[in-house]
Scaffold this motif. Structure first.
Motif, short mmCIF file in Angstrom:
data_model
loop_
_atom_site.label_atom_id
_atom_site.label_comp_id
_atom_site.label_asym_id
_atom_site.label_seq_id
_atom_site.Cartn_x
_atom_site.Cartn_y
_atom_site.Cartn_z
N ARG A 191 0.82 -1.21 0.00
CA ARG A 191 0.00 0.00 0.00
C ARG A 191 0.86 1.27 0.00
NH1 ARG A 191 -2.43 -3.72 3.36
NH2 ARG A 191 -1.56 -2.78 5.24
N SER A 192 1.91 1.26 -0.79
CA SER A 192 2.76 2.44 -0.90
C SER A 192 2.15 3.49 -1.83
CB SER A 192 4.15 2.06 -1.40
OG SER A 192 4.07 1.39 -2.65
N TRP A 193 1.10 3.13 -2.54
CA TRP A 193 0.46 4.04 -3.49
C TRP A 193 -0.46 5.03 -2.78
CZ3 TRP A 193 -4.87 2.86 -3.63
CH2 TRP A 193 -5.20 1.58 -3.14
N THR A 194 -0.65 6.16 -3.41
CA THR A 194 -1.49 7.22 -2.85
C THR A 194 -2.39 7.76 -3.95
OG1 THR A 194 0.19 8.89 -3.35
CG2 THR A 194 0.27 7.87 -1.17
N GLY A 195 -3.30 8.65 -3.56
CA GLY A 195 -4.15 9.31 -4.53
C GLY A 195 -5.24 8.41 -5.08
N GLN A 196 -5.95 8.94 -6.05
CA GLN A 196 -7.07 8.22 -6.67
C GLN A 196 -6.87 8.17 -8.17
OE1 GLN A 196 -10.61 10.25 -5.27
NE2 GLN A 196 -10.30 9.57 -3.17
N GLU A 197 -6.81 6.95 -8.70
CA GLU A 197 -6.51 6.77 -10.12
C GLU A 197 -7.30 5.59 -10.68
OE1 GLU A 197 -2.37 6.26 -10.83
OE2 GLU A 197 -1.78 8.10 -9.81
N ASN A 198 -7.47 5.62 -12.01
CA ASN A 198 -7.99 4.47 -12.74
C ASN A 198 -6.80 3.67 -13.25
OD1 ASN A 198 -10.54 5.78 -12.49
ND2 ASN A 198 -10.06 6.99 -14.32
N LEU A 199 -6.81 2.36 -13.03
CA LEU A 199 -5.69 1.51 -13.42
C LEU A 199 -6.17 0.51 -14.47
CD1 LEU A 199 -2.76 0.60 -12.99
CD2 LEU A 199 -3.62 -0.96 -11.22
N PRO A 200 -5.81 0.69 -15.75
CA PRO A 200 -6.21 -0.27 -16.77
C PRO A 200 -5.57 -1.64 -16.52
CG PRO A 200 -5.54 1.81 -17.77
CD PRO A 200 -5.12 1.86 -16.33
N VAL A 201 -6.38 -2.69 -16.60
CA VAL A 201 -5.90 -4.06 -16.39
C VAL A 201 -6.36 -4.89 -17.59
CG1 VAL A 201 -5.87 -6.04 -14.83
CG2 VAL A 201 -6.11 -3.74 -13.89
N PHE A 202 -5.43 -5.17 -18.51
CA PHE A 202 -5.74 -5.82 -19.79
C PHE A 202 -4.80 -7.00 -20.01
CE2 PHE A 202 -7.84 -1.88 -20.27
CZ PHE A 202 -8.61 -1.85 -21.43
N GLY A 203 -5.33 -8.03 -20.65
CA GLY A 203 -4.50 -9.16 -21.04
C GLY A 203 -3.57 -8.82 -22.17
N PRO A 204 -2.65 -9.75 -22.52
CA PRO A 204 -1.60 -9.45 -23.49
C PRO A 204 -1.99 -9.61 -24.95
CG PRO A 204 -1.27 -11.64 -22.60
CD PRO A 204 -2.45 -11.05 -21.86
N ASP A 205 -3.18 -10.14 -25.25
CA ASP A 205 -3.53 -10.47 -26.63
C ASP A 205 -4.10 -9.28 -27.39
OD1 ASP A 205 -3.14 -13.46 -26.61
OD2 ASP A 205 -4.59 -13.27 -24.99
N ARG A 206 -4.03 -9.37 -28.72
CA ARG A 206 -4.73 -8.44 -29.61
C ARG A 206 -5.51 -9.29 -30.61
NH1 ARG A 206 -4.49 -2.63 -28.96
NH2 ARG A 206 -2.99 -2.36 -27.29
N LEU A 207 -6.39 -10.13 -30.09
CA LEU A 207 -7.14 -11.07 -30.90
C LEU A 207 -8.49 -10.49 -31.31
CD1 LEU A 207 -6.61 -14.38 -28.88
CD2 LEU A 207 -5.66 -13.85 -31.13
N THR A 208 -8.93 -10.82 -32.53
CA THR A 208 -10.30 -10.57 -32.95
C THR A 208 -11.16 -11.75 -32.48
OG1 THR A 208 -10.04 -11.76 -35.03
CG2 THR A 208 -9.44 -9.41 -35.03
N PRO A 209 -12.48 -11.59 -32.45
CA PRO A 209 -13.32 -12.75 -32.15
C PRO A 209 -13.09 -13.92 -33.11
CG PRO A 209 -14.59 -10.77 -31.82
CD PRO A 209 -13.27 -10.34 -32.43
N ASP A 210 -12.85 -13.63 -34.37
CA ASP A 210 -12.53 -14.71 -35.30
C ASP A 210 -11.22 -15.40 -34.89
OD1 ASP A 210 -14.78 -14.30 -36.89
OD2 ASP A 210 -13.74 -12.94 -38.27
#
Length: 294
Positions: A191-210
């Protein structure tokens, strides 16, 4: 002390285990404590009830240094925003009342999207309300959950197909829920972080549904195709299952925003999480497909 809401869910459950593996003191808020695994129940403090109830929060938050916040779905709620804000108002007041220093919330990618986005907009409203608590806050901002495909096991088994509302040839941002739990565990324990932020959490792929269909086919050893469903057809499906007009609006607005790129800005800056789609298919989807339907 770390307090975890929704401890039997697909994010909260793995999160509790990760925290216990790190020998952290954990208190959970559970609507039904009997659903906790025995090995978890004996190692955590349990407060039974719903975390939109101030009395429940007042039992759970004394002495808490950090809180994991997730609003459970309720398709019978008058609206997604009313549902999310009902929880968030109770939460923000209790967080301030008990001086909880750090809060990690499950939200959506796409903060700042200029048009209504249904359930996603409701999550953004929740973040703003929790921010009034004064606690350091991280809104974990996620795209499409890989686990959503588990709702289509019958179609994958029986028809060799899955359906979404997005174009088959446009990349779809994905995330495995176990990586959400991992990110939350890291924030709640360091818990060394401070403030209020949005943190994007995304997987590593760049796949289309196909492309997802191709990966699924390879991992299952059988052909699986992607079938695009129109938003109107999906709305009709929801109504056939008893959904009311506001629920349909909340869901279809979210899917329309997804189709129009609500996740793109966050995707461009997100640090990739560990679990790629192929690994998830091998370790999660295939065992589920191979398990006979009850």
């Amino acid at each position: 002390m770390i307090v975890v809401t929704t401890p039997t869910g697909q994010i909260g459950g793995p999160l509790v285990r990760r925290l216990l593996d790190r020998d952290k003191e954990v208190r959970v808020i559970a609507r039904d404590a009997s659903r906790l695994d025995d090995t978890v129940r004996e190692r955590v403090e349990t407060v039974e009830g719903s975390h939109d109830d101030p009395a429940v929060l007042d039992k759970a938050l004394p002495g808490a240094e950090a809180l994991f916040w997730l609003v459970p779905p309720n398709p019978r709620a008058p609206s997604a925003e009313e549902h999310y804000l009902g929880f968030a108002r109770a939460g923000a007041a209790a967080i301030a009342r008990h001086g909880v220093g750090h809060v990690v919330g499950v939200s959506s990618a796409g903060h700042g999207w200029p048009t209504p986005a249904g359930v996603l907009s409701a999550a953004f409203a929740m973040d703003a309300e929790l921010g009034t608590s004064g606690a350091a806050y991280r809104a974990l901002s996620m795209p499409f959950y890989m686990e959503n495909l588990l709702r289509q096991l019958d179609a994958i088994r029986g028809q060799g197909a899955f359906s979404l509302t997005c174009a088959g040839d446009v990349p779809l941002a994905l995330i495995a829920t176990r990586d959400i739990a991992g990110t939350a565990a890291d924030l709640l324990t360091d818990r060394s972080w401070t403030g209020q932020e949005n943190l994007p959490v995304f997987g590593p792929d760049r796949l289309t549904p196909d492309g997802m269909a191709e990966v699924i086919s390879q991992e299952l050893g059988r052909p699986v195709t992607y079938r695009r469903m129109s938003v109107d057809d999906y709305a009709s499906l929801l109504r056939s299952r008893g959904a009311g007009d506001r629920t349909v609006k909340d869901v279809t607005e979210a899917f329309a925003a997804q189709d129009h790129g609500i996740y793109d800005a966050d995707w461009a800056i997100a640090e990739p999480t560990p679990t790629d789609f192929r690994t998830w298919c091998r370790e999660v989807l295939k065992p589920a497909v191979d398990t006979p339907a009850s």
